[in-house]
Design an enzyme around this catalytic site. Structure first.
Site, short mmCIF file in Angstrom:
data_model
loop_
_atom_site.label_atom_id
_atom_site.label_comp_id
_atom_site.label_asym_id
_atom_site.label_seq_id
_atom_site.Cartn_x
_atom_site.Cartn_y
_atom_site.Cartn_z
N PRO A 277 1.61 48.04 30.08
CA PRO A 277 2.31 49.29 29.79
C PRO A 277 1.41 50.27 29.05
O PRO A 277 0.53 49.85 28.28
CB PRO A 277 3.45 48.84 28.88
CG PRO A 277 2.87 47.66 28.15
CD PRO A 277 1.98 46.96 29.15
N GLY A 278 1.61 51.54 29.27
CA GLY A 278 0.85 52.56 28.54
C GLY A 278 1.77 53.66 28.07
O GLY A 278 2.11 53.76 26.90
N CYS A 358 -9.82 80.57 31.99
CA CYS A 358 -9.90 81.65 32.96
C CYS A 358 -9.47 81.20 34.35
O CYS A 358 -10.27 81.24 35.29
CB CYS A 358 -11.31 82.19 32.98
SG CYS A 358 -11.76 82.80 31.37
N TYR A 387 -1.80 60.39 28.35
CA TYR A 387 -2.57 61.19 29.30
C TYR A 387 -2.72 62.64 28.83
O TYR A 387 -2.75 63.57 29.62
CB TYR A 387 -1.95 61.14 30.70
CG TYR A 387 -1.71 59.73 31.19
CD1 TYR A 387 -2.78 58.95 31.62
CD2 TYR A 387 -0.44 59.17 31.20
CE1 TYR A 387 -2.58 57.65 32.05
CE2 TYR A 387 -0.23 57.86 31.63
CZ TYR A 387 -1.30 57.11 32.05
OH TYR A 387 -1.09 55.82 32.48
N1 LLP Z 1 -2.32 49.55 34.90
C1 LLP Z 1 -3.05 50.20 35.83
C2 LLP Z 1 -3.87 49.41 36.75
C3 LLP Z 1 -3.00 51.61 35.91
O1 LLP Z 1 -3.72 52.23 36.83
C4 LLP Z 1 -2.18 52.34 35.01
C5 LLP Z 1 -2.10 53.80 35.07
C6 LLP Z 1 -1.46 51.61 34.03
C7 LLP Z 1 -1.55 50.21 34.01
C8 LLP Z 1 -0.59 52.28 33.01
O2 LLP Z 1 0.48 52.94 33.57
P1 LLP Z 1 1.64 53.51 32.62
O3 LLP Z 1 2.33 52.35 31.98
O4 LLP Z 1 1.03 54.40 31.60
O5 LLP Z 1 2.50 54.26 33.53
N2 LLP Z 1 -2.52 60.78 34.59
C9 LLP Z 1 -1.18 60.52 35.08
C10 LLP Z 1 -0.84 59.04 35.13
C11 LLP Z 1 -1.83 58.20 35.87
C12 LLP Z 1 -1.58 56.71 35.79
C13 LLP Z 1 -2.84 55.93 36.00
N3 LLP Z 1 -2.72 54.51 35.95
C14 LLP Z 1 -0.20 61.30 34.21
O6 LLP Z 1 -0.61 62.08 33.37
O7 LLP Z 1 1.00 61.17 34.41
#
Ligand code: LLP
Length: 430
Positions: A277-278, A358, A387
């Site tokens: 999780p992130g 810009c 992010y």
């Molecule tokens: N594991 C892997 C292999 C991933 O690629 C990602 C996120 C995560 C875990 C964590 O995902 P989360 O729990 O945070 O949803 N930049 C975009 C989101 C890109 C996600 C990339 N991978 C944004 O700002 O919404």
């Protein structure tokens, strides 16, 4: 949801007025709430406790080493996608044996670095990568532990740039091919250097329903059983990250909801469970504070021209994402009961909140109802903890913002504001 609250017309982060922090540390400023980070981590840990999972916080989400250290103290391992992220984790005192490495195109140098540190799991994206890992492990005299990332072809019902478990994306190995990859590898010389013991899938990000997880995990378990039938024992299942944060009010699910769907599927399988999780942990735990430099009319619009924009928070420009924005000190008349899209207040005006960059993609919000804000006013951009800073750049040669971590009534600078010298330092003495 988080510990950013309005009291008597002023925004607080935990026990500290945000305006005081902006005065003390300047703007643009990322402010994180330690209590919120801890609370969200603990929610996940307790909801999924029956599985005793290895919770690998996804470093890409918010990678400040002080935040990694805080989460390590809470018990987190880490999900990495680069050598740079491994470096950050080591700086933060993280344990490599509690890390998984999911880089999509890992270089030899990154693999060698990770082998030297002894990671828990290499999440492998292709047959060639698996072969290469075996080769580099043999060279290093190590035995690597690995999982194959499978692409289960499920629709996570999120923005298309954040969907990673559909067939047409670059991620993982197609489910139909995965069984063959395991079988062939088991019979190859590489098996001496890599223990291919896991199945990994990560289907996307900002997911707000449980069904895609149920589908993906069910498919992954079918594969585990099929492999078991063929004499290939799988001990680890990593179902990735993706649990959504709250951006507009009311759309994200609680950890319990995901756990209620997933725990019964996985309990009793005997598998070691990893999750990544992130955003669920950090998304609501941070805000970006920006100062309005000027207010102007243009055509039929009203613009708040701010000292931050797409270079510090690219999500509105890149994904059309909604981030709630409200003045830091709106006064009692404009203190919102909750933070939801277009909360109707008498006396608000419709504005575009834009930055100094810009190009016309440089906006934080369009057509927003905000209380009247004057030159010098401070705005809070909410749910910017995931992010946000990690996707920030120095575009147009604006130094990066500072970062502050608040715990109760204490604020700590955890990254100093970028300087003009920082901008040119890597170009000196080359
Ligand atoms: N594991 C892997 C292999 C991933 O690629 C990602 C996120 C995560 C875990 C964590 O995902 P989360 O729990 O945070 O949803 N930049 C975009 C989101 C890109 C996600 C990339 N991978 C944004 O700002 O919404």
């Amino acid at each position: 949801m988080d510990l950013f609250r309005y009291r008597q017309g002023r925004l607080y982060c935990e026990e500290l007025p945000v305006a005081d922090l902006a005065r003390r540390f300047g703007t643009p400023l990322y402010i994180y709430s330690a209590g919120t980070l801890r609370r969200h981590y603990r929610k996940l840990a307790s909801a999924f406790a029956p599985l005793k999972p290895l919770i690998c916080y996804s470093v890409k989400v918010c990678s400040n080493t002080h935040i990694l250290r805080l989460l390590r103290e809470e018990g987190a391992g880490f999900d990495l996608v680069s050598g740079g992220e491994l470096y950050r984790v080591l700086e933060a005192g993280g344990d490599p044996a509690r890390c998984c490495f999911a880089g999509v195109a890992k270089t030899d140098a990154e693999i060698r670095f990770a082998l030297a540190k002894g990671l828990r799991l290499f999440n492998i994206e292709s047959e060639e990568e698996l072969e290469n890992l075996a080769h580099l492990a043999a060279e290093a005299g190590k035995r690597a532990r690995a999982a194959v990332r499978v692409n289960p072809n499920v629709d996570p019902k999120t923005h298309r740039y954040m969907a990673t478990g559909k067939k047409e994306t670059k991620f993982g190995v197609d489910l139909e091919r995965a069984e063959r990859v395991f079988r062939q590898f088991a019979a190859s010389a590489g098996a001496r250097h890599v223990s291919l013991e896991g199945v990994h899938c990560h289907i996307g990000s900002q997911i707000t329903t449980v069904e895609p997880y149920v589908q993906a995990v069910t498919k992954a378990l079918d594969l585990v059983r099929a492999l078991g039938g063929a004499g290939i024992e799988i001990t680890t299942l990593d179902f990735g990250g993706g649990f959504g944060a709250e951006y507009e009010g009311g759309q994200a699910l609680d950890a319990e909801a995901f756990a209620c769907a997933l725990v019964p599927l996985l309990e009793g399988t005997g598998l070691e469970i990893v999750m990544e999780p992130g955003r669920f942990i950090a998304g609501n735990a941070g805000i970006l504070v920006t100062q309005v430099q000027y207010v102007k009319a243009g055509g039929d619009r009203r613009f708040l021209l701010c000292d931050s924009g797409m270079h510090h928070l690219i999500r509105p420009a890149l994904y059309g994402s909604y981030h709630h924005i409200w003045p830091v000190d709106p006064g009692e008349d404009f203190t919102p009961a909750q933070r939801i899209r277009d909360e109707a207040f008498p006396g608000t005006e419709v504005v575009d909140v834009v930055g100094p960059i810009c190009e016309s993609s440089d906006f934080l919000a369009k057509d927003r109802h905000l209380p009247p804000v004057r030159r010098g006013g401070l705005l809070a951009v909410f749910s910017a903890g995931a992010y946000g800073m990690t996707m920030a750049s120095e575009y147009n040669s604006f130094p990066r913002p500072a970062e502050v971590l608040v715990e109760e009534a204490e604020a700590r600078l955890i990254r100093r504001r970028g300087t003009y010298e920082d901008l040119v330092a890597p170009e000196k003495d080359v």
